[in-house]
Every structure is written in structure tokens, then in C-alpha cells.
Design an enzyme around this catalytic site. Structure first.
Site, PDB file in Angstrom:
ATOM      1  N   GLU A 273      -3.141  -1.242  10.950  1.00 22.74           N
ATOM      2  CA  GLU A 273      -4.309  -2.103  11.121  1.00 22.74           C
ATOM      3  C   GLU A 273      -5.545  -1.261  11.426  1.00 22.74           C
ATOM      4  O   GLU A 273      -5.557  -0.498  12.395  1.00 22.74           O
ATOM      5  CB  GLU A 273      -4.101  -3.097  12.274  1.00 22.74           C
ATOM      6  CG  GLU A 273      -3.301  -4.319  11.890  1.00 22.74           C
ATOM      7  CD  GLU A 273      -3.353  -5.386  12.979  1.00 22.74           C
ATOM      8  OE1 GLU A 273      -2.832  -6.479  12.717  1.00 22.74           O
ATOM      9  OE2 GLU A 273      -3.898  -5.143  14.072  1.00 22.74           O
ATOM     10  N   CYS A 274      -6.574  -1.413  10.628  1.00 21.11           N
ATOM     11  CA  CYS A 274      -7.883  -0.821  10.862  1.00 21.11           C
ATOM     12  C   CYS A 274      -7.796   0.697  11.015  1.00 21.11           C
ATOM     13  O   CYS A 274      -7.775   1.415  10.025  1.00 21.11           O
ATOM     14  CB  CYS A 274      -8.553  -1.477  12.069  1.00 21.11           C
ATOM     15  SG  CYS A 274     -10.350  -1.291  12.089  1.00 21.11           S
TER      16      CYS A 274
END
Length: 474
Positions: A346-347
Site C-alpha cells: 500500500e502506497c
């Protein structure tokens, strides 16, 4: 999900809010947590919204995991159970608000319309806790009475239990402000003088994380606690605190329908570069049968018997050179991705899987380059999964959150499919449909943060995939 035999007492609570961002909520909330802990109380720390930085300081202040109460990400019906879960065994809960008291979600699917969903006021109302309003006193005099009158009467379901005056300039200034508060019947619970030494260093996405700031973060938290202890009436705050949550506490075990028959090792990236995560994620992974092992990509190798990798959000752009220097780990991640190990990124995790970040070599799992930019991408997204993956089935809908200043330069992603799709009505016609992230083999990499407590099936699906990988590798 909750279980009938998991009924929990609702502990007293206060919500620390403000008329606007920048008023000093984090200083007061963190200091209050630390001061109450120093007085011998077990304090449950919470943060409204998708913030990943403040909970780190809350954890330092209380010695317990900082947790988020985000009705947009997990659904309003889970706020009470999550509150009970996070405050179990505690004497009092302190909830730090987000932005201004009544600021809620901006609905990107409805032309940018604002709503109260996810606001501090909505959370305070849902748990039945009084609000302590932190007011930046700079520039305020008698007119503060009108401000407090407006906030006290705007929403009858929200009770303003008191005010803490922050950045007060002088004893005379404090006297005038107290008279204004008395005029509208709002008790003054404390008055903090203007001080500069409590400022915690910030960067492009907010405060520097507590883990990165190291010992200085602990010193800052201690200073906040000392300030609150000296200038706030702790007894009055405790007397004010209450909540009215009924029912049962959230239970990770009850959320997991399918438990793995194996105990796959799921390696979670941590350390200074990867600090954006939720306590409930680890709890759900363990409930699904995983053995969770945390490693620091700056210095560590993957844990033995790793059968799945989670790389959460954080600030890898601040540590790109050090991440690149751990070349053996990068090679191992790339090789395991080629062998179809499940990876959830994530990210910051997406950046770690890219070919390079600001010119520094990364894992090269996803064929894109990443670089730091000047534009902040921020907001909730109502997204649909476009492909089957180790987390979601195609067509599943989630509400997630984007929060980054980096961008991707695609160089050849023909082997990957987009992970998410959503609508952006404020964009030009050709950019109104957004396709974001990557699904490549058993890799799910995206800028979109999701809350595991709002998507428990994704966690069990991931652990199942890890168990299958472990069985093949053994």
C-alpha cells in the site's frame, strides 16, 4: 463482527476537538494522554479519521497501540465495537479529532459535496462522549463567546463539555478569554501559554513519525504531558468524561470466517520507512492463522519461512538511499514475487516494489519508476476492484484513502492489470474514470489505503494464499 458473549463496559471518554486545524489538538490530546498515564490511569488512545502519524505519538504517551476511528473506511456501525475493543481494560479513553469539529468527508462521487460523515462531531455523537474544544487563543478576545456559542448550538447531538485555551499571551489575555467563556456557560478546563519548544518537526505529509523522530519524540511527548499536567485541570476532565456505547466489542477472531489450516509466516515491513498501519491488521492476520513477523527493510533480511509479504505505507522517499543499499533484500523480494509469493503493498509499499524511487533502485517487481512531486493527492475514494487478486474479487467495492506526494512514471506495465477503478467528477472528461494500482500475479500494489477492519475478508483471503504458497514451497 461481534459475538454475543463479548459484551464490554463502555469506559468514560473525552473527545479533543477544535474549530479548525492547527489549533493544537495533537499537543493537548497527546499531553492529556501522557498526563493521565503519569497519574496512574490506563488510557486508551484514539484518532478520528485515516491519520497514521498522530497514533504513533499517542502510543508513546499511553504505552498502548494508537487506534483510528474512521466511519468512512470501516462503516459507522463498527465505530462502537472498535471503540470497545481498543479501550478494553482501560480507565479512560482520549479521542483526538480531525480537522475542525464538524468537518467530514468530501464526496468525490457527488461533485465534491461536503458531508458530516466521518467528522469528529459524528464520532463523538456515536460514542456518546463530550467534546473538549481546543481554541487557538491568538487573535481572540471577547468574540470568543460567539465562537463557542455557535459550536455549542450547531448540533444538539454534540455536547461541548469544556474548552482548553491554547497559546494564551498573558494573564490579562487569559482573564478576558475566561470571561468570554463564562458568558456562554462553557467551562474553561485549562489555559496553555504560548510555547515554541513543543513543536514537533513536520514534512510534506504532516508530522515526522514518532519512530523516525526517535528519542526526541519521547522527549516531545513528555513535554506535552508536563504542559498539560501543569495547566489543565485533570480532575475536571475526568469528571466530564463519559460514553454510552452498548453491545459487544469488535473481535478479530469472529471476523474471520475461514481459518488457515497452516500457520504461514507473513512478513510485515516496519521500521522508520514503513509506519502507516492499523493495529487491527495484525490482529486479523493472526486470527486468520498467520504467524506475523515484522522486519525493517532498511537493515533486515526477510524472516525465515516467509510465505507472504505486507509492505504498508510510510515515507520511503525519505529513506530511498538506505532502502536501495539493502540490495540483498530487494533481490529476495523480486525473486519471491517471481515465484508467486503473495504481496500486499500500500502506497509506500507500491513505491518499494517499483523499479526506482527518485533515482534509487528499488525491488523492480512493478515496471514503473517513482519520484517525489509537488502536488498532494489526498482524499477518500469509493473504489471497485477491477481484477481478482490475493485480496479482493473483481467487483468488490471498498472505501479507501489516498495520501501521497509521489507519482509514478509508467515504463512498461503490460504484465500488470489495474487494481482499482473509481470516478472523479471534478476531472476533465478524459480523466474522469480513474484506474489505479497494479495486480500482477499474486502482487496487489496500490496507492489506496484500506482499513482491514472494514475489509476482513481481504485479510483471510490473503492468508489463505500465503498458506497455499507455504504448502508448495515446503
Amino acid at each position: 463482527m461481534v459475538t454475543p458473549n463479548a459484551l464490554s463496559a463502555s469506559p468514560p471518554a473525552v473527545v479533543i476537538a477544535a474549530p479548525a486545524s492547527g489549533s493544537g489538538k495533537t499537543t493537548v490530546a497527546t499531553g492529556l494522554m501522557g498526563a493521565l498515564r503519569a497519574a496512574g490511569h490506563r488510557v486508551a488512545p484514539f484518532k478520528v479519521g485515516p491519520d497514521y502519524i498522530d497514533p504513533g505519538y499517542h502510543a508513546l504517551a499511553t504505552g498502548l497501540p494508537g487506534r483510528n476511528l474512521d466511519a468512512v473506511m470501516v462503516g459507522a456501525d463498527r465505530i462502537g465495537p472498535l471503540f470497545l475493543h481498543g479501550s478494553k481494560g482501560c480507565d479512560i479513553a482520549v479521542v483526538e479529532g480531525v480537522m475542525g469539529l464538524f468537518d467530514g468527508k468530501i464526496d468525490m462521487s457527488g461533485g465534491g459535496a461536503a458531508s458530516a460523515e466521518g467528522s469528529t462531531a459524528a464520532i463523538a455523537s456515536s460514542i456518546g462522549a463530550p467534546v473538549v474544544l481546543v481554541v487557538d487563543a491568538r487573535g481572540h478576545s471577547q468574540s470568543l463567546a460567539a465562537v463557542l456559542h455557535g459550536f455549542s448550538t450547531y448540533d444538539p447531538s454534540v455536547r461541548i463539555g469544556g474548552v482548553i485555551l491554547n497559546r494564551v499571551g498573558s494573564p490579562r489575555h487569559e482573564e478576558v478569554l475566561r470571561q468570554a467563556c463564562e458568558r456562554v456557560g462553557v467551562p474553561v478546563l485549562g489555559s496553555l501559554p504560548r510555547m515554541s519548544e513543543l513543536a514537533v518537526p513536520s514534512r510534506h505529509l504532516g508530522l515526522i513519525t514518532a519512530l523516525e523522530h526517535g528519542g526526541l519524540a519521547a522527549q516531545a511527548v513528555d513535554a506535552m504531558a508536563d504542559l498539560v499536567r501543569e495547566h489543565v485541570d485533570l480532575g475536571a476532565v475526568q469528571a466530564l468524561a463519559r460514553s454510552s456505547v452498548t453491545g459487544a466489542a469488535w473481535d478479530a477472531e469472529a471476523e474471520i470466517c475461514d481459518h488457515s489450516n497452516f500457520s504461514p509466516v507473513v512478513a510485515i515491513a516496519g521500521g522508520p520507512a514503513f509506519t502507516f498501519g492499523y493495529a487491527e491488521h495484525v490482529e486479523l492476520l493472526r486470527a486468520a492463522g498467520a504467524e506475523v513477523a515484522v522486519f525493517d527493510p532498511l537493515t533486515d533480511a526477510l524472516p525465515e519461512r516467509t510465505a507472504g509479504i505486507v509492505v504498508p505505507g510510510g515515507f520511503p522517499e525519505e529513506h530511498a538511499e538506505a532502502l536501495a543499499s539493502n540490495g540483498e533484500l530487494l533481490q529476495d523480494v523480486r525473486a519471491l514475487a517471481g515465484r508467486q509469493i503473495p504481496i500486499h503493498a500500500e502506497c509506500a509499499g507500491l513505491l518499494y516494489l517499483s523499479r526506482c524511487l527518485d533515482g534509487h533502485a528499488m525491488a523492480g517487481v512493478i515496471d514503473v519508476d517513482a519520484r517525489f512531486g509537488s502536488q498532494l493527492t489526498l482524499g477518500y475514494r469509493d473504489a471497485v476492484a477491477l481484477e481478482d487478486s490475493v485480496l479482493f474479487e473483481a467487483g468488490e467495492r471498498v472505501t479507501g484513502h489516498e495520501f501521497h506526494r509521489t507519482m509514478l512514471v509508467e515504463t512498461g506495465t503490460e504484465h500488470a492489470a489495474p487494481a482499482w477503478g473509481w470516478r472523479n467528477p471534478s476531472a476533465t472528461a478524459e480523466k474522469r474514470t480513474v484506474r489505479e494500482g497494479f495486480v500482477q500475479g499474486r502482487v496487489h500494489a496500490s496507492y489506496l489505503h484500506t482499513h482491514p477492519a472494514g475489509n476482513p475478508r481481504a485479510v483471510s483471503r490473503f492468508v489463505e494464499a500465503c498458506a497455499r504458497f507455504a504448502a508448495v514451497e515446503s
